[in-house]
Design a protein around this motif. Structure first.
Motif, mmCIF file in Angstrom:
data_model
loop_
_atom_site.group_PDB
_atom_site.id
_atom_site.type_symbol
_atom_site.label_atom_id
_atom_site.label_comp_id
_atom_site.label_asym_id
_atom_site.label_seq_id
_atom_site.Cartn_x
_atom_site.Cartn_y
_atom_site.Cartn_z
ATOM 1 N N HIS A 131 3.896 6.218 5.945
ATOM 2 C CA HIS A 131 3.816 4.784 5.638
ATOM 3 C C HIS A 131 5.205 4.184 5.505
ATOM 4 C CE1 HIS A 131 3.308 1.264 2.946
ATOM 5 N NE2 HIS A 131 2.269 1.036 3.736
ATOM 6 N N THR A 132 6.098 4.891 4.814
ATOM 7 C CA THR A 132 7.479 4.410 4.662
ATOM 8 C C THR A 132 8.156 4.282 6.023
ATOM 9 O OG1 THR A 132 7.615 5.468 2.498
ATOM 10 C CG2 THR A 132 9.691 4.866 3.545
ATOM 11 N N TRP A 133 7.927 5.253 6.891
ATOM 12 C CA TRP A 133 8.531 5.226 8.228
ATOM 13 C C TRP A 133 8.027 4.026 9.027
ATOM 14 C CZ3 TRP A 133 6.673 5.757 13.277
ATOM 15 C CH2 TRP A 133 7.634 6.028 14.243
ATOM 16 N N LEU A 134 6.723 3.742 8.926
ATOM 17 C CA LEU A 134 6.161 2.605 9.655
ATOM 18 C C LEU A 134 6.674 1.276 9.101
ATOM 19 C CD1 LEU A 134 2.446 3.781 10.081
ATOM 20 C CD2 LEU A 134 4.184 3.599 11.871
ATOM 21 N N ARG A 185 9.491 0.697 7.609
ATOM 22 C CA ARG A 185 10.892 0.515 7.996
ATOM 23 C C ARG A 185 11.013 0.017 9.434
ATOM 24 N NH1 ARG A 185 13.638 6.003 5.411
ATOM 25 N NH2 ARG A 185 13.618 5.283 3.223
ATOM 26 N N ARG A 186 9.983 0.239 10.219
ATOM 27 C CA ARG A 186 9.992 -0.259 11.597
ATOM 28 C C ARG A 186 9.188 -1.555 11.726
ATOM 29 N NH1 ARG A 186 11.609 4.363 11.127
ATOM 30 N NH2 ARG A 186 12.850 5.494 12.664
ATOM 31 N N ARG A 187 9.155 -2.299 10.619
ATOM 32 C CA ARG A 187 8.625 -3.668 10.559
ATOM 33 C C ARG A 187 7.123 -3.752 10.796
ATOM 34 N NH1 ARG A 187 13.400 -7.109 13.710
ATOM 35 N NH2 ARG A 187 15.127 -6.409 12.369
ATOM 36 N N VAL A 188 6.401 -2.670 10.479
ATOM 37 C CA VAL A 188 4.944 -2.744 10.479
ATOM 38 C C VAL A 188 4.510 -3.231 9.103
ATOM 39 C CG1 VAL A 188 2.792 -1.442 10.741
ATOM 40 C CG2 VAL A 188 4.790 -0.856 12.139
ATOM 41 N N PRO A 189 3.653 -4.252 9.009
ATOM 42 C CA PRO A 189 3.201 -4.724 7.689
ATOM 43 C C PRO A 189 2.569 -3.593 6.880
ATOM 44 C CG PRO A 189 2.556 -6.257 9.405
ATOM 45 C CD PRO A 189 3.104 -5.049 10.108
ATOM 46 N N PRO A 190 2.818 -3.540 5.557
ATOM 47 C CA PRO A 190 2.305 -2.425 4.742
ATOM 48 C C PRO A 190 0.801 -2.210 4.871
ATOM 49 C CG PRO A 190 3.888 -3.716 3.495
ATOM 50 C CD PRO A 190 3.649 -4.455 4.762
ATOM 51 N N LEU A 191 0.018 -3.285 4.806
ATOM 52 C CA LEU A 191 -1.438 -3.137 4.899
ATOM 53 C C LEU A 191 -1.847 -2.635 6.281
ATOM 54 C CD1 LEU A 191 -4.046 -3.499 3.369
ATOM 55 C CD2 LEU A 191 -4.180 -5.844 4.224
ATOM 56 N N ALA A 248 -0.035 -0.814 8.194
ATOM 57 C CA ALA A 248 0.382 0.592 8.278
ATOM 58 C C ALA A 248 -0.662 1.504 7.654
ATOM 59 C CB ALA A 248 1.734 0.775 7.585
ATOM 60 N N TYR A 249 -1.203 1.109 6.482
ATOM 61 C CA TYR A 249 -2.251 1.908 5.855
ATOM 62 C C TYR A 249 -3.507 1.950 6.726
ATOM 63 C CZ TYR A 249 0.204 2.381 1.393
ATOM 64 O OH TYR A 249 1.103 2.717 0.406
ATOM 65 N N ALA A 250 -3.869 0.818 7.320
ATOM 66 C CA ALA A 250 -5.050 0.780 8.190
ATOM 67 C C ALA A 250 -4.857 1.682 9.409
ATOM 68 C CB ALA A 250 -5.324 -0.656 8.629
ATOM 69 N N LEU A 251 -3.667 1.664 9.978
ATOM 70 C CA LEU A 251 -3.381 2.515 11.133
ATOM 71 C C LEU A 251 -3.463 3.995 10.764
ATOM 72 C CD1 LEU A 251 -2.444 2.822 14.066
ATOM 73 C CD2 LEU A 251 -0.078 2.630 13.246
ATOM 74 N N ILE A 252 -2.911 4.335 9.595
ATOM 75 C CA ILE A 252 -2.952 5.729 9.156
ATOM 76 C C ILE A 252 -4.391 6.174 8.912
ATOM 77 C CG2 ILE A 252 -2.311 7.286 7.279
ATOM 78 C CD1 ILE A 252 0.271 5.648 6.986
ATOM 79 N N ALA A 253 -5.197 5.316 8.265
ATOM 80 C CA ALA A 253 -6.603 5.653 8.016
ATOM 81 C C ALA A 253 -7.355 5.848 9.328
ATOM 82 C CB ALA A 253 -7.260 4.554 7.182
ATOM 83 N N LEU A 294 -9.062 6.738 -1.703
ATOM 84 C CA LEU A 294 -7.700 6.537 -1.220
ATOM 85 C C LEU A 294 -7.328 5.061 -1.218
ATOM 86 C CD1 LEU A 294 -5.148 7.758 0.088
ATOM 87 C CD2 LEU A 294 -6.285 7.539 2.292
ATOM 88 N N ALA A 295 -8.259 4.211 -0.786
ATOM 89 C CA ALA A 295 -7.991 2.772 -0.749
ATOM 90 C C ALA A 295 -7.741 2.230 -2.157
ATOM 91 C CB ALA A 295 -9.167 2.048 -0.097
ATOM 92 N N PHE A 296 -8.555 2.659 -3.119
ATOM 93 C CA PHE A 296 -8.367 2.180 -4.483
ATOM 94 C C PHE A 296 -7.074 2.718 -5.100
ATOM 95 C CE2 PHE A 296 -12.885 1.164 -4.188
ATOM 96 C CZ PHE A 296 -12.942 -0.035 -4.891
ATOM 97 N N LEU A 297 -6.742 3.972 -4.796
ATOM 98 C CA LEU A 297 -5.494 4.539 -5.326
ATOM 99 C C LEU A 297 -4.281 3.782 -4.791
ATOM 100 C CD1 LEU A 297 -6.260 8.366 -5.101
ATOM 101 C CD2 LEU A 297 -5.930 7.045 -7.193
#
Length: 359
Positions: free
Chosen positions: A65-68, A70-76, A78-83, A173-176
């Motif tokens: 998530h941190t890597w994404l 840093r490459r200007r992917v929005p945090p939310l 990035a989490y959706a992409l990882i999921a 995971l989403a709630f955490l």
């Protein structure tokens, strides 16, 4: 009559007894709490396992998530992409396991014939041994294969059962992740500044140790899995990719995981190639890969990130494995790191925390 007044005990002696009584009380309460916790861990195992696996996944995806970000992917996003990637990878792996087990079951007659040929060759070459006794011993190879297939289907069923719980884990995971940002603020608002600072300091130490351990361990496991698949592919062992992924997953369990990961492909090579010598070569090669990385490469990369004694690691694996099975063994190291860090930050339990370290 002269009255002799009894002298008061020295203040230093009183202080020593006071500290001893306090430590004795804390030790007794700690043992009582441990007994209660073990009972609760068993009673609420399903819920706690899913929750703690979700916590483990949080540490696993944090570097990604941190890597994404840093490459200007929005945090939310990035989490959706990882999921999405987690769900896709789990589905693909589940399909591969299902197809492999189905193909393996279809090839059982061929493997049984190969195993029988191997046993007959071994009987003919065994010097100074009662051949009739060996034949009676090896005549149960059908039972051996059937038992192995039953165990394999049972393991596959356990894996698919875990996949069915993946949706629940993703909800946790989403709630955490949603609670992660505001946790520090709530702690500062709930405690006085000194206590809040100490709690946040302990949490930071735990997060740092586990995050680095999980990140480095994941990279090492990827190397082990890739080398295992490549080796088995070069040796023409069936389902090489499956055994590599299995090695990747099982190597999260220290010491025991690599041993368990080696056994299935070696046994399969025995019935596939009808050669004890070839299976021995495969076994030695896999042992060199796993032990070389486990005992030489991994310690140099991980250093003292978890700072746990090897004996403590084995006891932790036995303890959590007896309570929660394979999931407990997977979570044994992170949970033990949390317990050790908490013990080290309480004055009365600090000696116990230090005894868990590798120094």
């Amino acid at each position: 009559m002269e009255i002799i007044e009894q002298a008061d005990p020295p203040a230093e002696s009183s202080g020593v007894h006071s500290r001893f009584d306090r430590r004795l009380f804390v030790t007794g309460m700690t043992l009582l709490i441990v007994v209660i916790l073990v009972y609760l861990l068993k009673q609420f195992s399903t819920v706690l396992q899913q929750l703690l696996v979700a916590v483990f996944v949080v540490y696993l995806i944090a570097p990604i998530h941190t890597w994404l970000v840093r490459r200007r992917v929005p945090p939310l996003a990035a989490y959706a992409l990882i999921a999405f990637v987690i769900l896709l990878a789990s589905y693909a792996f589940g399909q591969m396991v299902y197809r492999s087990v189905e193909h393996l079951a279809a090839n059982v007659p061929v493997y049984r014939e190969h195993l029988n040929t191997t046993f007959q060759n071994l009987i003919r070459k065994a010097p100074g041994v009662d051949r009739q006794q060996l034949e009676r011993f090896f005549s149960s190879e059908s039972d051996f294969i059937n038992t192995g297939m039953t165990a394999l289907f049972s393991a596959a069923g356990t894996f698919f059962g875990f996949l069915s719980e993946l949706i629940v884990i993703l909800v946790y995971l989403a709630f955490l992740l949603a609670e992660k940002a505001g946790l520090g603020r709530r702690i500062q608002a709930s405690f006085d500044p000194a206590a809040a600072g100490q709690i946040l300091s302990v949490m930071e130490r735990i997060n740092t140790a586990i995050s680095r351990y999980v990140a480095i361990k994941t990279l090492i496991n990827m190397g082990v899995g890739a080398l295992t698949s490549l080796t088995l592919w070069l040796y023409r062992v069936d389902y090489a990719l499956l055994w590599g992924i299995l090695a990747f997953l099982l190597n999260y369990i220290p010491y025991l995981g690599s041993v368990i990961a080696i056994i299935p492909p070696v046994l399969l090579s025995l019935v596939q190639f009808e050669s004890l010598g070839w299976s021995a070569v495969i076994l030695v090669t896999l042992l060199i890969i796993h032990n070389g990385i486990g005992y030489f490469v991994e310690p140099r990369l991980t250093g003292n990130q978890v700072d746990l004694s090897p004996v403590v690691v084995l006891l932790a694996l036995a303890f959590w494995g007896s309570i929660w099975g394979p999931i407990g063994m997977l979570l044994a190291i992170p949970l033990t790191v949390v317990i050790k860090t908490i013990l080290e930050n309480i004055p009365e339990t600090r000696p116990f925390g230090r005894m868990l370290s590798s120094d």
